[in-house]
Design a protein around this motif. Structure first.
Motif, PDB file in Angstrom:
ATOM      1  N   ASP A 143       6.143  -1.495 -11.751  1.00 39.79           N
ATOM      2  CA  ASP A 143       5.522  -2.118 -10.581  1.00 39.79           C
ATOM      3  C   ASP A 143       6.281  -1.782  -9.302  1.00 39.79           C
ATOM      4  O   ASP A 143       5.680  -1.601  -8.240  1.00 39.79           O
ATOM      5  CB  ASP A 143       5.447  -3.634 -10.756  1.00 39.79           C
ATOM      6  CG  ASP A 143       4.393  -4.056 -11.769  1.00 39.79           C
ATOM      7  OD1 ASP A 143       3.519  -3.235 -12.099  1.00 39.79           O
ATOM      8  OD2 ASP A 143       4.430  -5.219 -12.211  1.00 39.79           O
ATOM      9  N   GLY A 144       7.600  -1.687  -9.403  1.00 41.50           N
ATOM     10  CA  GLY A 144       8.389  -1.315  -8.230  1.00 41.50           C
ATOM     11  C   GLY A 144       8.093   0.098  -7.774  1.00 41.50           C
ATOM     12  O   GLY A 144       7.962   0.368  -6.572  1.00 41.50           O
ATOM     13  N   ALA A 145       7.976   1.011  -8.717  1.00 39.12           N
ATOM     14  CA  ALA A 145       7.667   2.400  -8.358  1.00 39.12           C
ATOM     15  C   ALA A 145       6.274   2.513  -7.754  1.00 39.12           C
ATOM     16  O   ALA A 145       6.072   3.255  -6.782  1.00 39.12           O
ATOM     17  CB  ALA A 145       7.780   3.292  -9.592  1.00 39.12           C
ATOM     18  N   ARG A 146       5.316   1.782  -8.320  1.00 41.11           N
ATOM     19  CA  ARG A 146       3.956   1.798  -7.752  1.00 41.11           C
ATOM     20  C   ARG A 146       3.935   1.189  -6.352  1.00 41.11           C
ATOM     21  O   ARG A 146       3.235   1.666  -5.466  1.00 41.11           O
ATOM     22  CB  ARG A 146       2.985   1.018  -8.643  1.00 41.11           C
ATOM     23  CG  ARG A 146       2.473   1.796  -9.773  1.00 41.11           C
ATOM     24  CD  ARG A 146       1.339   1.144 -10.505  1.00 41.11           C
ATOM     25  NE  ARG A 146       1.013  -0.200 -10.069  1.00 41.11           N
ATOM     26  CZ  ARG A 146       0.001  -0.905 -10.523  1.00 41.11           C
ATOM     27  NH1 ARG A 146      -0.780  -0.390 -11.438  1.00 41.11           N
ATOM     28  NH2 ARG A 146      -0.233  -2.109 -10.091  1.00 41.11           N
ATOM     29  N   SER A 147       4.708   0.130  -6.155  1.00 40.36           N
ATOM     30  CA  SER A 147       4.757  -0.518  -4.837  1.00 40.36           C
ATOM     31  C   SER A 147       5.374   0.407  -3.793  1.00 40.36           C
ATOM     32  O   SER A 147       4.912   0.461  -2.653  1.00 40.36           O
ATOM     33  CB  SER A 147       5.554  -1.821  -4.915  1.00 40.36           C
ATOM     34  OG  SER A 147       4.911  -2.746  -5.750  1.00 40.36           O
ATOM     35  N   ILE A 148       6.412   1.120  -4.175  1.00 35.56           N
ATOM     36  CA  ILE A 148       7.044   2.050  -3.239  1.00 35.56           C
ATOM     37  C   ILE A 148       6.104   3.206  -2.920  1.00 35.56           C
ATOM     38  O   ILE A 148       5.972   3.613  -1.763  1.00 35.56           O
ATOM     39  CB  ILE A 148       8.384   2.557  -3.805  1.00 35.56           C
ATOM     40  CG1 ILE A 148       9.399   1.420  -3.821  1.00 35.56           C
ATOM     41  CG2 ILE A 148       8.918   3.727  -2.997  1.00 35.56           C
ATOM     42  CD1 ILE A 148      10.681   1.729  -4.548  1.00 35.56           C
ATOM     43  N   ALA A 149       5.426   3.726  -3.933  1.00 32.25           N
ATOM     44  CA  ALA A 149       4.526   4.859  -3.720  1.00 32.25           C
ATOM     45  C   ALA A 149       3.323   4.481  -2.851  1.00 32.25           C
ATOM     46  O   ALA A 149       2.899   5.257  -2.001  1.00 32.25           O
ATOM     47  CB  ALA A 149       4.043   5.405  -5.054  1.00 32.25           C
ATOM     48  N   ASP A 150       2.778   3.280  -3.057  1.00 29.91           N
ATOM     49  CA  ASP A 150       1.599   2.848  -2.300  1.00 29.91           C
ATOM     50  C   ASP A 150       1.951   2.143  -0.997  1.00 29.91           C
ATOM     51  O   ASP A 150       1.061   1.839  -0.207  1.00 29.91           O
ATOM     52  CB  ASP A 150       0.734   1.911  -3.148  1.00 29.91           C
ATOM     53  CG  ASP A 150       0.091   2.621  -4.304  1.00 29.91           C
ATOM     54  OD1 ASP A 150       0.048   3.866  -4.295  1.00 29.91           O
ATOM     55  OD2 ASP A 150      -0.376   1.925  -5.230  1.00 29.91           O
ATOM     56  N   GLN A 151       3.221   1.859  -0.783  1.00 30.42           N
ATOM     57  CA  GLN A 151       3.717   1.134   0.388  1.00 30.42           C
ATOM     58  C   GLN A 151       3.022  -0.208   0.556  1.00 30.42           C
ATOM     59  O   GLN A 151       2.752  -0.670   1.666  1.00 30.42           O
ATOM     60  CB  GLN A 151       3.573   1.984   1.648  1.00 30.42           C
ATOM     61  CG  GLN A 151       4.439   3.213   1.611  1.00 30.42           C
ATOM     62  CD  GLN A 151       4.333   4.027   2.870  1.00 30.42           C
ATOM     63  OE1 GLN A 151       3.498   3.770   3.731  1.00 30.42           O
ATOM     64  NE2 GLN A 151       5.181   5.029   2.987  1.00 30.42           N
ATOM     65  N   THR A 152       2.719  -0.845  -0.564  1.00 32.25           N
ATOM     66  CA  THR A 152       2.177  -2.199  -0.595  1.00 32.25           C
ATOM     67  C   THR A 152       2.587  -2.821  -1.927  1.00 32.25           C
ATOM     68  O   THR A 152       2.919  -2.119  -2.870  1.00 32.25           O
ATOM     69  CB  THR A 152       0.637  -2.201  -0.436  1.00 32.25           C
ATOM     70  OG1 THR A 152       0.176  -3.539  -0.407  1.00 32.25           O
ATOM     71  CG2 THR A 152      -0.045  -1.455  -1.560  1.00 32.25           C
ATOM     72  N   LEU A 153       2.575  -4.129  -2.007  1.00 32.83           N
ATOM     73  CA  LEU A 153       2.996  -4.808  -3.222  1.00 32.83           C
ATOM     74  C   LEU A 153       1.936  -4.650  -4.305  1.00 32.83           C
ATOM     75  O   LEU A 153       0.790  -5.070  -4.138  1.00 32.83           O
ATOM     76  CB  LEU A 153       3.237  -6.299  -2.949  1.00 32.83           C
ATOM     77  CG  LEU A 153       3.783  -7.108  -4.112  1.00 32.83           C
ATOM     78  CD1 LEU A 153       5.129  -6.566  -4.541  1.00 32.83           C
ATOM     79  CD2 LEU A 153       3.894  -8.562  -3.736  1.00 32.83           C
TER      80      LEU A 153
END
Length: 105
Positions: free
Chosen positions: A24-34
């Motif tokens: 979830d952290g990697a997805r949040s960083i990649a999408d620049q949203t939580l």
């Protein structure tokens, strides 16, 4: 032996929770949203039929239980649910303390 088995299950759930935290952290960083993976979404992706049968089983037993408990748990992030259950299993089945002054012979 059973205690060790449940501690192993708790450790595996805790590791799974950590994996989902990183995911979830990697997805949040990649999408620049939580971005959080909900437990219900993850279960639906794995096997939708089992989730539907579980829902019908719980609703037949008690509609209140589905609406107030099961939905609440399924709407939480996967890493939180796996981590909490893993920690609880590890704490509940931890080894007993050694008795001081007593021999085990």
């Amino acid at each position: 032996m059973i205690r060790g088995f449940f501690r192993l299950i708790g450790l595996l759930l805790l590791a799974g929770g950590f994996i989902f935290l990183v995911y979830d952290g990697a997805r949040s960083i990649a999408d620049q949203t939580l971005r959080l993976t909900r437990l219900g979404e993850f279960w639906n992706d794995i096997n939708q039929a089992s989730q539907q049968s579980f829902r019908s089983l719980v609703e037949d037993a008690s509609p209140w239980l589905w609406n107030n408990v099961a939905k609440l748990v399924l709407d939480q992030p996967t890493w939180v649910v796996l981590g909490v259950v893993g920690i609880l299993l590890m704490l509940l089945f931890r080894p007993r303390r050694a008795l001081i002054g007593y021999s085990r012979g």
